[in-house]
Design a protein around this motif. Sequence first.
Motif, PDB file in Angstrom:
ATOM      1  N   ALA A 242       0.816  -1.224   0.000  1.00 53.39           N
ATOM      2  CA  ALA A 242       0.000   0.000   0.000  1.00 53.39           C
ATOM      3  C   ALA A 242       0.842   1.264   0.000  1.00 53.39           C
ATOM      4  CB  ALA A 242      -0.927  -0.004   1.217  1.00 53.39           C
ATOM      5  N   GLY A 243       2.161   1.120  -0.048  1.00 59.36           N
ATOM      6  CA  GLY A 243       3.043   2.286  -0.108  1.00 59.36           C
ATOM      7  C   GLY A 243       3.560   2.746   1.232  1.00 59.36           C
ATOM      8  N   GLY A 244       3.317   1.971   2.292  1.00 54.91           N
ATOM      9  CA  GLY A 244       3.802   2.341   3.616  1.00 54.91           C
ATOM     10  C   GLY A 244       5.254   1.954   3.836  1.00 54.91           C
ATOM     11  N   ALA A 245       5.763   2.361   4.994  1.00 55.87           N
ATOM     12  CA  ALA A 245       7.149   2.101   5.354  1.00 55.87           C
ATOM     13  C   ALA A 245       7.204   1.211   6.588  1.00 55.87           C
ATOM     14  CB  ALA A 245       7.880   3.417   5.642  1.00 55.87           C
ATOM     15  N   THR A 246       8.227   0.388   6.673  1.00 51.71           N
ATOM     16  CA  THR A 246       8.483  -0.415   7.868  1.00 51.71           C
ATOM     17  C   THR A 246       9.964  -0.346   8.182  1.00 51.71           C
ATOM     18  OG1 THR A 246       8.922  -2.511   6.724  1.00 51.71           O
ATOM     19  CG2 THR A 246       6.618  -2.007   7.260  1.00 51.71           C
ATOM     20  N   GLU A 247      10.283  -0.380   9.478  1.00 54.25           N
ATOM     21  CA  GLU A 247      11.672  -0.410   9.917  1.00 54.25           C
ATOM     22  C   GLU A 247      11.769  -1.190  11.216  1.00 54.25           C
ATOM     23  OE1 GLU A 247      14.211   3.083   9.981  1.00 54.25           O
ATOM     24  OE2 GLU A 247      12.726   4.206   8.788  1.00 54.25           O
ATOM     25  N   THR A 248      12.963  -1.697  11.496  1.00 56.59           N
ATOM     26  CA  THR A 248      13.249  -2.305  12.792  1.00 56.59           C
ATOM     27  C   THR A 248      14.515  -1.673  13.360  1.00 56.59           C
ATOM     28  OG1 THR A 248      14.603  -4.098  11.868  1.00 56.59           O
ATOM     29  CG2 THR A 248      12.236  -4.501  12.099  1.00 56.59           C
ATOM     30  N   VAL A 249      14.641  -1.744  14.690  1.00 53.13           N
ATOM     31  CA  VAL A 249      15.838  -1.227  15.353  1.00 53.13           C
ATOM     32  C   VAL A 249      16.088  -2.058  16.610  1.00 53.13           C
ATOM     33  CG1 VAL A 249      14.567   0.514  16.709  1.00 53.13           C
ATOM     34  CG2 VAL A 249      17.000   0.859  16.189  1.00 53.13           C
ATOM     35  N   GLU A 250      17.343  -2.307  16.905  1.00 54.85           N
ATOM     36  CA  GLU A 250      17.729  -3.034  18.105  1.00 54.85           C
ATOM     37  C   GLU A 250      18.037  -2.023  19.205  1.00 54.85           C
ATOM     38  OE1 GLU A 250      18.508  -7.021  19.643  1.00 54.85           O
ATOM     39  OE2 GLU A 250      17.825  -6.360  17.668  1.00 54.85           O
ATOM     40  N   VAL A 251      17.328  -2.133  20.317  1.00 57.71           N
ATOM     41  CA  VAL A 251      17.526  -1.219  21.440  1.00 57.71           C
ATOM     42  C   VAL A 251      17.525  -2.034  22.733  1.00 57.71           C
ATOM     43  CG1 VAL A 251      16.700   0.824  22.670  1.00 57.71           C
ATOM     44  CG2 VAL A 251      16.319   0.635  20.204  1.00 57.71           C
ATOM     45  N   ASN A 252      18.600  -1.961  23.466  1.00 59.00           N
ATOM     46  CA  ASN A 252      18.704  -2.636  24.767  1.00 59.00           C
ATOM     47  C   ASN A 252      18.409  -4.128  24.679  1.00 59.00           C
ATOM     48  OD1 ASN A 252      19.111  -0.017  25.730  1.00 59.00           O
ATOM     49  ND2 ASN A 252      16.976   0.235  26.343  1.00 59.00           N
ATOM     50  N   GLY A 253      18.858  -4.748  23.592  1.00 57.48           N
ATOM     51  CA  GLY A 253      18.693  -6.184  23.426  1.00 57.48           C
ATOM     52  C   GLY A 253      17.352  -6.626  22.887  1.00 57.48           C
ATOM     53  N   LEU A 254      16.470  -5.689  22.576  1.00 54.61           N
ATOM     54  CA  LEU A 254      15.159  -6.007  22.021  1.00 54.61           C
ATOM     55  C   LEU A 254      15.048  -5.456  20.600  1.00 54.61           C
ATOM     56  CD1 LEU A 254      12.883  -5.047  25.062  1.00 54.61           C
ATOM     57  CD2 LEU A 254      13.520  -7.366  24.354  1.00 54.61           C
ATOM     58  N   THR A 255      14.408  -6.220  19.731  1.00 53.99           N
ATOM     59  CA  THR A 255      14.126  -5.735  18.387  1.00 53.99           C
ATOM     60  C   THR A 255      12.754  -5.069  18.381  1.00 53.99           C
ATOM     61  OG1 THR A 255      15.427  -7.496  17.376  1.00 53.99           O
ATOM     62  CG2 THR A 255      13.867  -6.330  15.959  1.00 53.99           C
ATOM     63  N   TRP A 256      12.739  -3.800  17.955  1.00 56.37           N
ATOM     64  CA  TRP A 256      11.492  -3.029  17.855  1.00 56.37           C
ATOM     65  C   TRP A 256      11.085  -2.922  16.392  1.00 56.37           C
ATOM     66  CZ3 TRP A 256       8.795  -0.991  22.050  1.00 56.37           C
ATOM     67  CH2 TRP A 256       9.432  -1.096  23.289  1.00 56.37           C
ATOM     68  N   PHE A 257       9.789  -2.964  16.153  1.00 53.78           N
ATOM     69  CA  PHE A 257       9.214  -2.929  14.817  1.00 53.78           C
ATOM     70  C   PHE A 257       8.326  -1.696  14.707  1.00 53.78           C
ATOM     71  CE2 PHE A 257      10.223  -7.167  16.005  1.00 53.78           C
ATOM     72  CZ  PHE A 257      10.525  -7.881  14.856  1.00 53.78           C
ATOM     73  N   ALA A 258       8.398  -1.006  13.585  1.00 50.67           N
ATOM     74  CA  ALA A 258       7.565   0.173  13.366  1.00 50.67           C
ATOM     75  C   ALA A 258       7.018   0.148  11.941  1.00 50.67           C
ATOM     76  CB  ALA A 258       8.356   1.455  13.597  1.00 50.67           C
ATOM     77  N   ALA A 259       5.804   0.649  11.784  1.00 44.29           N
ATOM     78  CA  ALA A 259       5.152   0.660  10.474  1.00 44.29           C
ATOM     79  C   ALA A 259       4.246   1.869  10.372  1.00 44.29           C
ATOM     80  CB  ALA A 259       4.341  -0.618  10.276  1.00 44.29           C
ATOM     81  N   GLY A 260       4.116   2.406   9.160  1.00 39.93           N
ATOM     82  CA  GLY A 260       3.242   3.547   8.929  1.00 39.93           C
ATOM     83  C   GLY A 260       3.753   4.378   7.778  1.00 39.93           C
ATOM     84  N   GLY A 261       3.447   5.674   7.800  1.00 36.85           N
ATOM     85  CA  GLY A 261       4.039   6.585   6.837  1.00 36.85           C
ATOM     86  C   GLY A 261       5.522   6.756   7.118  1.00 36.85           C
ATOM     87  N   ALA A 262       6.308   7.054   6.088  1.00 36.84           N
ATOM     88  CA  ALA A 262       7.762   7.093   6.231  1.00 36.84           C
ATOM     89  C   ALA A 262       8.214   8.099   7.283  1.00 36.84           C
ATOM     90  CB  ALA A 262       8.405   7.417   4.879  1.00 36.84           C
ATOM     91  N   THR A 263       7.583   9.254   7.342  1.00 38.77           N
ATOM     92  CA  THR A 263       8.007  10.281   8.304  1.00 38.77           C
ATOM     93  C   THR A 263       7.780   9.821   9.736  1.00 38.77           C
ATOM     94  OG1 THR A 263       7.537  12.049   6.730  1.00 38.77           O
ATOM     95  CG2 THR A 263       7.668  12.663   9.049  1.00 38.77           C
ATOM     96  N   ALA A 264       6.580   9.330  10.025  1.00 37.97           N
ATOM     97  CA  ALA A 264       6.268   8.877  11.382  1.00 37.97           C
ATOM     98  C   ALA A 264       7.134   7.688  11.783  1.00 37.97           C
ATOM     99  CB  ALA A 264       4.789   8.514  11.487  1.00 37.97           C
ATOM    100  N   VAL A 265       7.360   6.763  10.860  1.00 33.21           N
ATOM    101  CA  VAL A 265       8.196   5.594  11.167  1.00 33.21           C
ATOM    102  C   VAL A 265       9.620   6.024  11.492  1.00 33.21           C
ATOM    103  CG1 VAL A 265       9.267   3.543  10.149  1.00 33.21           C
ATOM    104  CG2 VAL A 265       6.810   3.916   9.923  1.00 33.21           C
TER     105      VAL A 265
END
Length: 278
Positions: A242-265
């Motif tokens: 649908a044209g959205g963005a997703t990213e992950t990041v490792e913080v303090n030993g946990l993998t975080w997942f984010a999804a939405g519009g590119a700016t908010a992500v």
Amino acid sequence: MAETPASLDLPDLDPSLTDAELAEQLVRTAGGLALAMRKDGLTAERKTSVSDIVTAADKAAEAYVLEQLRRCRPDDGVFGEEGASVPSSSGRTWVIDPVDGTLNFFTGSSYWCSAIALRGEAAPDEPDPNPLLGAIFQPQEDKLWIGGVDTPATLNGAPLAGPGTDRLAATGVATSIQPRWLEQPLSAMPWHAAAVGSASIRILGSGSCDLARVASGEIGAWFQHSCPQWDWLPGKAILTAAGGATETVEVNGLTWFAAGGATAVHEIIAALASARLT
């Protein structure tokens, strides 16, 4: 197969269906099976916490999907939340979540779904492989989201608008975190950093339902840590289509997942990373 209502006739699917057609039929039937079993009455078993439970409907729906995939795609692998594990000889694996939002499902809410994704080669513990296809069906609202690399993102056949372009401060976000994780600074501080930057917070109880609504533009963005593939890949496939963005990041030993519009992500990921303690 786990016991199902005797009155429910579960169809054998046609192996000539396209992957998208097969995914749609699988989630529709799995969701309908779960709903029928709930109407007949269910008990639940605790898994890892009071809110992490499994019912006979979860197991029966996964067993049905597994059986059909073994018939229709015998060379593909299968990896499911309730234990399905079949190796792949094709380089493709179906990742299945027969009932996402089981606590919601068990307590009578309509905010739950059946979800499936198709991915290429990846280890079961790889946090963020690229899905080829995703399908999410919310039975009580009769909503079917589907999308992928070669499949346009749609809701009941209508094209999805995709997430907006607002900054995080103007965006309502969905998320999830268990109370025990809020007691631990390693997880609580990143979550707080991202949450307070948003316009509003929703914790609704089904990650796949959330991600489908981000793809539809109903929810601005979404973030969570430690998502298994079955909670992430169906929604990621649809949202990306649908044209959205997703990213992950490792913080303090946990993998975080984010999804939405590119700016908010981008801003969610930056906020999470700002709370690194190690």
